[in-house]
Design a protein around this motif. Structure first.
Motif, PDB file in Angstrom:
ATOM      1  N   TYR A  40      12.412  12.673 -22.179  1.00 20.35           N
ATOM      2  CA  TYR A  40      12.654  13.820 -21.304  1.00 20.35           C
ATOM      3  C   TYR A  40      13.212  13.371 -19.957  1.00 20.35           C
ATOM      4  CZ  TYR A  40      11.754  18.027 -18.526  1.00 20.35           C
ATOM      5  OH  TYR A  40      11.893  19.114 -17.704  1.00 20.35           O
ATOM      6  N   TYR A  41      12.568  12.378 -19.355  1.00 18.00           N
ATOM      7  CA  TYR A  41      13.006  11.925 -18.038  1.00 18.00           C
ATOM      8  C   TYR A  41      14.329  11.167 -18.106  1.00 18.00           C
ATOM      9  CZ  TYR A  41       8.886  13.489 -15.534  1.00 18.00           C
ATOM     10  OH  TYR A  41       7.925  14.288 -14.961  1.00 18.00           O
ATOM     11  N   THR A  42      14.605  10.536 -19.254  1.00 16.80           N
ATOM     12  CA  THR A  42      15.855   9.790 -19.392  1.00 16.80           C
ATOM     13  C   THR A  42      17.044  10.695 -19.691  1.00 16.80           C
ATOM     14  OG1 THR A  42      14.656   7.851 -20.217  1.00 16.80           O
ATOM     15  CG2 THR A  42      17.020   7.938 -20.661  1.00 16.80           C
ATOM     16  N   ASN A  43      16.816  11.711 -20.534  1.00 20.71           N
ATOM     17  CA  ASN A  43      17.948  12.454 -21.089  1.00 20.71           C
ATOM     18  C   ASN A  43      18.006  13.941 -20.768  1.00 20.71           C
ATOM     19  OD1 ASN A  43      19.021  10.184 -22.572  1.00 20.71           O
ATOM     20  ND2 ASN A  43      17.274  10.405 -23.957  1.00 20.71           N
ATOM     21  N   TYR A  44      16.879  14.569 -20.411  1.00 23.30           N
ATOM     22  CA  TYR A  44      16.876  16.025 -20.375  1.00 23.30           C
ATOM     23  C   TYR A  44      16.435  16.661 -19.057  1.00 23.30           C
ATOM     24  CZ  TYR A  44      17.052  15.304 -25.443  1.00 23.30           C
ATOM     25  OH  TYR A  44      17.403  14.899 -26.707  1.00 23.30           O
ATOM     26  N   LEU A  45      15.787  15.917 -18.178  1.00 22.64           N
ATOM     27  CA  LEU A  45      15.136  16.529 -17.019  1.00 22.64           C
ATOM     28  C   LEU A  45      16.085  17.368 -16.166  1.00 22.64           C
ATOM     29  CD1 LEU A  45      12.493  15.059 -14.669  1.00 22.64           C
ATOM     30  CD2 LEU A  45      14.644  15.785 -13.677  1.00 22.64           C
ATOM     31  N   GLY A  46      17.298  16.923 -15.962  1.00 27.87           N
ATOM     32  CA  GLY A  46      18.215  17.641 -15.084  1.00 27.87           C
ATOM     33  C   GLY A  46      18.882  18.848 -15.710  1.00 27.87           C
ATOM     34  N   PHE A  47      18.605  19.098 -16.990  1.00 27.08           N
ATOM     35  CA  PHE A  47      19.293  20.165 -17.703  1.00 27.08           C
ATOM     36  C   PHE A  47      18.618  21.522 -17.507  1.00 27.08           C
ATOM     37  CE2 PHE A  47      21.112  17.343 -21.369  1.00 27.08           C
ATOM     38  CZ  PHE A  47      21.875  16.651 -20.438  1.00 27.08           C
ATOM     39  N   SER A  48      19.393  22.584 -17.663  1.00 26.47           N
ATOM     40  CA  SER A  48      18.814  23.919 -17.802  1.00 26.47           C
ATOM     41  C   SER A  48      18.140  24.004 -19.166  1.00 26.47           C
ATOM     42  CB  SER A  48      19.897  24.980 -17.697  1.00 26.47           C
ATOM     43  OG  SER A  48      20.780  24.894 -18.813  1.00 26.47           O
ATOM     44  N   ASP A  49      17.329  25.046 -19.380  1.00 32.35           N
ATOM     45  CA  ASP A  49      16.696  25.226 -20.689  1.00 32.35           C
ATOM     46  C   ASP A  49      17.744  25.274 -21.797  1.00 32.35           C
ATOM     47  OD1 ASP A  49      14.325  25.305 -19.347  1.00 32.35           O
ATOM     48  OD2 ASP A  49      13.874  27.410 -19.791  1.00 32.35           O
ATOM     49  N   PHE A  50      18.786  26.059 -21.584  1.00 33.92           N
ATOM     50  CA  PHE A  50      19.823  26.196 -22.609  1.00 33.92           C
ATOM     51  C   PHE A  50      20.444  24.848 -22.934  1.00 33.92           C
ATOM     52  CE2 PHE A  50      24.114  26.736 -24.156  1.00 33.92           C
ATOM     53  CZ  PHE A  50      23.986  27.740 -25.114  1.00 33.92           C
ATOM     54  N   ASP A  51      20.802  24.094 -21.899  1.00 33.21           N
ATOM     55  CA  ASP A  51      21.457  22.807 -22.123  1.00 33.21           C
ATOM     56  C   ASP A  51      20.525  21.814 -22.807  1.00 33.21           C
ATOM     57  OD1 ASP A  51      23.830  23.699 -21.062  1.00 33.21           O
ATOM     58  OD2 ASP A  51      23.461  22.883 -19.064  1.00 33.21           O
ATOM     59  N   CYS A  52      19.229  21.903 -22.532  1.00 33.88           N
ATOM     60  CA  CYS A  52      18.267  21.015 -23.175  1.00 33.88           C
ATOM     61  C   CYS A  52      18.190  21.293 -24.674  1.00 33.88           C
ATOM     62  CB  CYS A  52      16.889  21.167 -22.541  1.00 33.88           C
ATOM     63  SG  CYS A  52      15.645  20.037 -23.221  1.00 33.88           S
ATOM     64  N   TYR A  53      18.023  22.567 -25.024  1.00 31.16           N
ATOM     65  CA  TYR A  53      17.970  22.909 -26.451  1.00 31.16           C
ATOM     66  C   TYR A  53      19.298  22.602 -27.146  1.00 31.16           C
ATOM     67  CZ  TYR A  53      13.524  25.302 -25.648  1.00 31.16           C
ATOM     68  OH  TYR A  53      12.212  25.594 -25.335  1.00 31.16           O
ATOM     69  N   LYS A  54      20.400  22.848 -26.468  1.00 29.39           N
ATOM     70  CA  LYS A  54      21.705  22.560 -27.058  1.00 29.39           C
ATOM     71  C   LYS A  54      21.874  21.066 -27.300  1.00 29.39           C
ATOM     72  CE  LYS A  54      26.657  23.494 -26.702  1.00 29.39           C
ATOM     73  NZ  LYS A  54      27.038  22.125 -27.088  1.00 29.39           N
ATOM     74  N   ALA A  55      21.385  20.253 -26.371  1.00 31.37           N
ATOM     75  CA  ALA A  55      21.466  18.804 -26.565  1.00 31.37           C
ATOM     76  C   ALA A  55      20.658  18.374 -27.785  1.00 31.37           C
ATOM     77  CB  ALA A  55      20.962  18.082 -25.312  1.00 31.37           C
ATOM     78  N   LEU A  56      19.503  19.010 -27.992  1.00 36.57           N
ATOM     79  CA  LEU A  56      18.704  18.697 -29.179  1.00 36.57           C
ATOM     80  C   LEU A  56      19.459  19.062 -30.459  1.00 36.57           C
ATOM     81  CD1 LEU A  56      15.190  19.929 -27.989  1.00 36.57           C
ATOM     82  CD2 LEU A  56      15.925  17.551 -28.283  1.00 36.57           C
ATOM     83  N   ILE A  57      20.181  20.188 -30.419  1.00 39.48           N
ATOM     84  CA  ILE A  57      21.003  20.581 -31.565  1.00 39.48           C
ATOM     85  C   ILE A  57      22.139  19.589 -31.769  1.00 39.48           C
ATOM     86  CG2 ILE A  57      22.591  22.339 -32.451  1.00 39.48           C
ATOM     87  CD1 ILE A  57      20.878  24.437 -30.982  1.00 39.48           C
ATOM     88  N   ASP A  58      22.816  19.255 -30.678  1.00 40.33           N
ATOM     89  CA  ASP A  58      23.953  18.326 -30.763  1.00 40.33           C
ATOM     90  C   ASP A  58      23.530  16.955 -31.262  1.00 40.33           C
ATOM     91  OD1 ASP A  58      25.574  20.340 -29.836  1.00 40.33           O
ATOM     92  OD2 ASP A  58      25.643  19.595 -27.761  1.00 40.33           O
ATOM     93  N   ASN A  59      22.293  16.556 -30.940  1.00 40.11           N
ATOM     94  CA  ASN A  59      21.774  15.268 -31.384  1.00 40.11           C
ATOM     95  C   ASN A  59      21.152  15.339 -32.773  1.00 40.11           C
ATOM     96  OD1 ASN A  59      22.533  13.995 -28.984  1.00 40.11           O
ATOM     97  ND2 ASN A  59      20.598  14.477 -27.976  1.00 40.11           N
ATOM     98  N   ASP A  60      21.323  16.496 -33.425  1.00 37.66           N
ATOM     99  CA  ASP A  60      20.853  16.720 -34.791  1.00 37.66           C
ATOM    100  C   ASP A  60      19.328  16.619 -34.917  1.00 37.66           C
ATOM    101  OD1 ASP A  60      21.627  17.496 -37.365  1.00 37.66           O
ATOM    102  OD2 ASP A  60      21.531  15.433 -38.129  1.00 37.66           O
ATOM    103  N   LEU A  61      18.631  16.995 -33.840  1.00 41.96           N
ATOM    104  CA  LEU A  61      17.180  17.003 -33.860  1.00 41.96           C
ATOM    105  C   LEU A  61      16.619  18.394 -34.098  1.00 41.96           C
ATOM    106  CD1 LEU A  61      16.593  14.642 -30.791  1.00 41.96           C
ATOM    107  CD2 LEU A  61      16.325  14.053 -33.212  1.00 41.96           C
ATOM    108  N   LEU A  62      17.265  19.391 -33.530  1.00 36.67           N
ATOM    109  CA  LEU A  62      16.839  20.785 -33.675  1.00 36.67           C
ATOM    110  C   LEU A  62      17.773  21.479 -34.648  1.00 36.67           C
ATOM    111  CD1 LEU A  62      14.985  23.100 -32.778  1.00 36.67           C
ATOM    112  CD2 LEU A  62      16.490  23.453 -30.812  1.00 36.67           C
ATOM    113  N   LYS A  63      17.219  21.910 -35.778  1.00 38.83           N
ATOM    114  CA  LYS A  63      18.049  22.440 -36.870  1.00 38.83           C
ATOM    115  C   LYS A  63      18.151  23.960 -36.791  1.00 38.83           C
ATOM    116  CE  LYS A  63      17.964  18.237 -38.713  1.00 38.83           C
ATOM    117  NZ  LYS A  63      19.111  17.336 -38.803  1.00 38.83           N
ATOM    118  N   ILE A  64      18.814  24.458 -35.753  1.00 38.51           N
ATOM    119  CA  ILE A  64      19.053  25.892 -35.631  1.00 38.51           C
ATOM    120  C   ILE A  64      20.486  26.101 -35.148  1.00 38.51           C
ATOM    121  CG2 ILE A  64      16.638  26.416 -35.078  1.00 38.51           C
ATOM    122  CD1 ILE A  64      17.576  26.785 -32.138  1.00 38.51           C
TER     123      ILE A  64
END
Length: 226
Positions: A40-64
């Motif tokens: 979280y602190y390395t990759n996501y802390l500075g993101f908005s909620d939307f950008d955080c979830y989108k990054a999880l999708i882009d990284n193929d971690l969140l399957k939605i």
């Protein structure tokens, strides 16, 4: 000449980054995902909620599908609001610093990747709401930090009531992450970092770095804008 200060919120005004991480992880339980503190602190802390979830999708971690992100954000926001009712706190030195700026008639704004309702709840509970003339939240921008859109919009809003208009180089932004500092730098504003979330070495983009905001004097701020 110093004429305005724009603050990030989480990790600068309130010690709420850990609450965001907990809310993210609770919202992700149905999907079998957990974000580690380090990740979280390395990759996501500075993101908005939307950008955080989108990054999880882009990284193929969140399957939605991306269209489903808004539903998860609503759930995460509910969780976060419950956590803040009992666990949010203002960071040391913030009250004194805000009062110093008010005593010197310096307009203040917030520019955050959080949702407006989350920011308003914590400001009201901490008794800090009256200090801030404007709040720019995640819903009001198309691109979150490190894009400078939020800081530029904050300045635009301040200038609706400030005469003569404030120039970017008359404004200081205060951040706790390299994402926010990059946005501040690209906006043409001066930058101060507080080491609440990262150590000084990771905040080297800032023109000045402090451990607590109440270490700063009004002369320090004026010199930065000289």
């Amino acid at each position: 000449m110093l004429r305005a200060v724009i603050f990030d919120f989480d990790g600068v005004i309130t010690d709420s980054e850990v609450l965001h991480l907990r809310a993210f992880n609770q919202s992700l339980v149905p999907y079998g995902i957990e974000i580690s503190t380090k990740d979280y602190y390395t990759n996501y802390l500075g993101f908005s909620d939307f950008d955080c979830y989108k990054a999880l999708i882009d990284n193929d971690l969140l399957k939605i599908d991306e269209q489903q992100i808004s539903d998860i954000i609503k759930e995460k926001s509910k969780i976060f609001e419950e956590l803040t009712k009992t666990e949010s706190r203002t960071i040391e030195g913030v009250h004194e610093f805000l009062q110093m700026l008010e005593d010197n008639n310096i307009p203040m704004a917030i520019c955050s990747g959080s949702l407006l309702v989350e920011i308003e709840i914590m400001l009201e509970e901490s008794g800090l709401r009256h200090y801030f003339a404007e709040i720019v939240s995640a819903e009001q921008v198309k691109k979150g930090k490190p894009n400078p859109e939020g800081f530029l919009l904050s300045l635009k809003k301040l200038n609706e009531t400030c005469q003569p208009p404030i120039d970017a180089n008359e404004c200081i932004i205060i951040e706790d992450s390299h994402w926010g500092l990059q946005a501040g730098k690209d906006s043409g504003m001066h930058t101060i970092a507080v080491t609440n979330s990262y150590d000084a070495e990771q905040l080297s983009l800032a023109e000045k770095i402090v451990a607590h905001l109440n270490e700063l004097t009004i002369d320090d701020l004026q010199q930065l804008c000289a």
